[in-house]
Design an enzyme around this catalytic site. Structure first.
Site, short mmCIF file in Angstrom:
data_model
loop_
_atom_site.label_atom_id
_atom_site.label_comp_id
_atom_site.label_asym_id
_atom_site.label_seq_id
_atom_site.Cartn_x
_atom_site.Cartn_y
_atom_site.Cartn_z
N TRP A 321 79.37 59.81 69.46
CA TRP A 321 78.68 59.23 68.29
C TRP A 321 78.31 57.77 68.55
CZ3 TRP A 321 80.20 55.05 65.26
CH2 TRP A 321 79.53 54.87 64.04
N HIS A 322 79.16 57.09 69.34
CA HIS A 322 78.94 55.66 69.57
C HIS A 322 77.71 55.38 70.42
CE1 HIS A 322 83.03 55.25 68.04
NE2 HIS A 322 82.78 53.97 67.89
N GLY A 323 77.30 56.34 71.20
CA GLY A 323 76.13 56.09 72.03
C GLY A 323 75.71 57.31 72.81
N PHE A 486 74.53 51.62 67.42
CA PHE A 486 74.92 52.97 67.07
C PHE A 486 74.18 53.40 65.80
CE2 PHE A 486 77.52 51.97 70.35
CZ PHE A 486 78.57 51.13 70.06
#
Lengths: 486, 417
Positions: A321-323, A486
């Site tokens: 999800w962060h990247g 993000f």
């Protein structure tokens, strides 16, 4: 516009003054318009995206709540959640999918022409999509839907939390919009204090540490193993102050209007274990992952193996999800493994009768905090490095070269000490321990009244000092907040 | 109990801040050395040299790299030795040509710096005059790039501007800031918020306070080899990137045969720089200010339109060069400023250029010869001649004073004995 920009310095007070002078019934529309202006100041066309998602999720929520059978409820939920995930997947992960496919094809000597995708990631999409999914799931679970479209639209687009959270819960936020707002001077006092503190964390701490971190991660070979430990610790504090600073500004901005948004950090580097760390770091995300990923996967209801599987998957996906890059997935998987290891360790220690006495001892507690911090920092290398190759190179230096360097040369070969300008380089050896001490001190002070409710003179002096420091050290060319990507 | 407005610290912070700010703007009690700057760019070196220099210069030469490049090579060849551009800011070859043509004595101070826009040149001249220097003649070499540069969004963005606005007030250029309300606000804050205005000085002061402690408790390890300049630039590519290092600023004498074989193609760079002529009208207004400044100081300004190769001219937007020539000539004519147009001079050939826009040392020699010749034919020729004579008289005066001082010393010695 960035929170630490002149645009925001004009935008926020203007909206704030207008908010408190217009009639109550116009306040939500005002905030809604302001939030869309805020979002569209970056890229006007993406205002349509957030509007479209808002309308679709509002309709989805109503359809879920009005569905008469379980099957139709599930269908509408699936459609709503899928729609959100597809949108997020397209904007965020399409390029990763294409480049991975191309790399795999190349590996198998398959001639495949990689299409050029010019997709620009809409700011904040990861955050508001998660808020929409949370909303849809809660409606499915029987909570009442939001009847007012403007209120629902504001829930997703509220400008203080729009770009990088905290991820709000609609049942905490929406009721605040319905309460007739009356101005209190506390809103200004507390709100401004938080904003100034947040700007201080971002400008004076995170941005300064960023200079060292950027140099270290971009030039791995030029720094020794010991240097890389310092750079890693510097990143640990950079990302904390960057994100915590942003959250403070977000909370402070919301507070000016009398709204409360969730706390996102609780002294994460005082965590005694990895599980504790995730109760203190990016709290709104970790609770979202728990409620909408871990628990639906089965949580800890099944066997130990199932629990571990669910933990691992939750953290791995949380990492992704962060990247849109595989090193984020690896970081998430690493966190998952740490959580599993922690659970196993807990289970093992419980078999020993003396474990509770041990865990209550201060020495063990301090040791746990130090170990947890080290493990988290190793994870930060995976998080920050541009790709896995660089991350592995750095880890190699940390674990293979640094002990040798320490044994033979001590600190005498630190490249960081040879760079005298900017001062942040040599000052790192003083700054990093000071920041850790400040962390510990804050934990101790949080229970003290003179800290949580300081006297007027202390508040005045601290705010004056912060304003002065920020005017001297602020620049409009500041690097953007890390979590904006993000 | 509900908080009252007088218990709200934020209200008092705003009030105290505004009061103290007004006080500090009207009576600043903290004094800072404006010549101090975090890094040493071209303009810093130019004025640092001037500060340590008591000479009187009757000629001031100013321009961008179009002057720096040829002049530096001309000087190195003429003097027969390497010169360091951080400490050498003269034009001895030009002085000699002027003396030969006009008689008298000439001493030039070179204010030129690479990348100098017209707005920077205005501030540089203002700083030069405010330092006590009173040149008789200013030779300002201009070219389109001084008026348009896509990498510069606002006149205050250049390194020279940032340094020079610390030396002299740039308030009158405030109206030339971009239309961006944010940049106007930033400019207003810089002028009206003391801490914001003095932010750089305060940062330097704080850094100077902490530096001795860092050096004492965390000294640089004495290991060999240490970090070289190239290493530091690689590790921190954007940090103080406008710094000019003495070790990289040396120009050696060159051989004609070798120089004529070298030709650098920088068309890509200039194509980008010429892309958006957004600052053109602003810089033209700054040229008016340069003319007005020289008139106010009773200084003879001479504008020199530098020669460029067709390869560079073709990169400009269509019709731009003719418009530039017309506009600058008109401005010069309106103020009776001699305008020497080298762009039409057939004397310059391809071998005179280092790249399509910069002359090399031998092209520079040709340039100065032509310049002096044109000056002799211009309306400023008599003024130039008088300046040369006045400078000579000054030297004689100084020499006479020095002789007299020697004589006094000898007389006192004889009396003593």
């Amino acid at each position: 516009m960035l929170f630490n920009s002149l645009q925001y310095l004009i935008f926020l007070p203007s909206v704030w003054v207008l908010y408190w002078i217009i009639p109550q019934r116009l306040r939500v529309p005002l905030l809604l318009v302001a939030s869309y202006i805020f979002y569209m100041s970056w890229k006007p066309e993406y205002g349509l995206l957030i509007l479209a998602l808002t309308l679709a999720n509002f309709a989805g929520g109503l359809l879920i709540s009005k569905a008469t059978t379980d099957k139709s409820k599930r269908l509408w939920l699936a459609l709503t959640v899928t729609g959100n995930l597809v949108t997020l997947g397209y904007f965020k992960y399409a390029q990763l999918f294409v480049s991975t496919t191309a790399s795999t094809a190349h590996l198998f000597h398959i001639n495949w022409h990689e299409p050029t995708l010019s997709i620009i990631l809409p700011l904040g999409i990861s955050f508001f999509v998660f808020e929409f999914i949370h909303y849809a799931v809660e409606i499915y679970r029987g909570k009442p839907p939001v009847k007012s479209l403007p209120q629902f639209a504001l829930f997703a687009s509220f400008f203080p939390t729009q770009i990088a959270g905290p991820i709000k819960r609609y049942l905490d936020f929406i009721p605040q919009l319905s309460v007739p707002a009356k101005f209190h001077w506390e809103y200004l006092d507390d709100g401004l204090q938080l904003i100034l503190l947040g700007l201080f964390k971002k400008t004076m701490l995170a941005d300064q540490l960023a200079i060292v971190v950027q140099s270290g991660f971009a030039n791995v070979h030029d720094f020794s193993g010991l240097d890389h430990w310092l750079i890693t610790y510097a990143f640990a504090f950079q990302i904390f102050y960057d994100f915590a600073g942003y959250t403070d500004i977000a909370r402070g901005s919301a507070m000016l209007f009398g709204y409360k948004v969730p706390v996102n950090f609780n002294l994460p580097y005082l965590a005694a274990n990895v599980s504790d760390f995730w109760h203190r770091w990016h709290i709104s995300l970790s609770t979202w992952l728990r409620d909408y990923l871990f628990i639906p996967l089965g949580g800890s209801r099944g066997s130990t193996l199932c629990t571990y599987r669910n933990l691992f998957l939750t953290m791995a996906l949380g990492g992704l999800w962060h990247g849109a890059s595989w090193h984020f997935l690896v970081w998430g998987a690493y966190q998952g493994l740490l959580l599993i290891a922690h659970k196993e360790l807990e289970r093992t220690l419980k078999t020993f009768g003396w474990h509770e006495r041990l865990m209550r001892s201060r020495l063990y507690h301090a040791f746990s905090i130090a170990c947890t911090f080290q493990m988290v920092c190793v994870g930060w290398v995976l998080f920050r490095a541009d790709d896995l190759r660089i991350a592995l190179r750095i880890l190699q230096k940390l674990f293979l070269k640094a002990p040798f360097e320490l044994a033979h040369w001590g600190l005498s070969h630190l490249t960081i000490l040879q760079l005298r300008d900017p001062q942040i380089f040599p000052a790192l050896l003083i700054l990093l321990p000071s920041l850790m001490v400040a962390h510990v001190l804050t934990g101790w002070l949080n229970n003290k009244t003179f800290y949580t409710n300081p006297p007027f003179v202390a508040r005045l002096a601290s705010m004056l000092l912060l304003v002065s420091l920020l005017l001297v050290y602020s620049t409009d060319a500041s690097p953007k907040f890390i979590y904006f990507q993000f | 109990m509900e908080m009252k407005w007088y218990s709200c610290a934020a209200v008092w912070v705003a009030a105290i801040f505004l009061l103290v700010n007004a006080l500090m703007l009207s009576k600043p009690f903290l004094l800072f050395d404006s010549s101090k700057y975090p890094y040493h760019g071209w303009s810093w070196w130019v004025f640092n040299d001037l500060r340590h220099n008591q000479e009187h210069y009757n000629i001031c030469l100013i321009g961008s790299s179009l002057v720096v490049k040829p002049n530096s090579e001309v000087e190195a060849n003429y003097l027969g030795k390497a010169i360091n551009l951080t400490s050498y800011h003269n034009a001895a070859y030009l002085d000699n040509l002027l003396s030969t043509r006009f008689g008298g004595s000439f001493r030039t101070y070179n204010l030129s710096a690479p990348g100098l826009m017209v707005s920077d040149a205005y501030l540089a001249l203002k700083t030069f005059f405010s330092s006590g220097q009173r040149s008789d003649i200013v030779l300002y070499a201009i070219a389109p790039r001084d008026f348009i540069d896509s990498s510069v969004k606002n006149i205050a963005d250049t390194d020279s501007f940032k340094y020079l606005q610390r030396q002299v007030s740039a308030d009158e250029l405030g109206e030339f800031m971009t239309d961006s309300p944010i940049e106007k606000l930033e400019w207003w804050l810089q002028q009206n918020c003391y801490l914001y205005h003095k932010a750089l000085d305060l940062q330097m002061a704080l850094a100077d306070t902490t530096q001795p402690w860092l050096d004492k408790f965390l000294p640089s390890p004495a290991i060999k080899p240490g970090l070289m300049l190239a290493d530091k630039e690689r590790l921190l590519p954007k940090f103080k990137s406008a710094t000019t290092y003495p070790e990289r600023s040396e120009v050696k004498p060159s051989e004609r045969a070798l120089v004529e074989k070298q030709f650098y193609d920088n068309r890509g760079e200039y194509l980008e720089r010429y892309q958006w002529p957004n600052l053109y009208s602003t810089e033209l207004k700054c040229l008016q200010k340069v003319i007005a400044l020289c008139q106010k100081r009773h200084v003879q300004l001479v504008l020199v339109n530098m020669p460029l190769l067709p390869e560079n001219l073709s990169l400009l937007p269509a019709g731009f060069y003719d418009r530039f020539r017309q506009d600058t000539m008109k401005l010069a004519e309106a103020s009776s400023v001699p305008f020497i147009d080298m762009s039409r001079a057939p004397a310059f050939q391809h071998k005179d250029y280092y790249d399509p826009v910069h002359l090399n040392g031998f092209g520079g020699e040709r340039l100065f010869h032509l310049l002096v010749s044109h000056l002799a034919d211009s309306s400023a020729s008599e003024y130039v001649r008088q300046s040369g004579l006045a400078q000579l008289a000054r030297y004689h005066d100084i020499a006479a004073k020095a002789l007299y001082a020697d004589f006094q010393f000898l007389r006192e010695r004889r009396q003593f004995h």
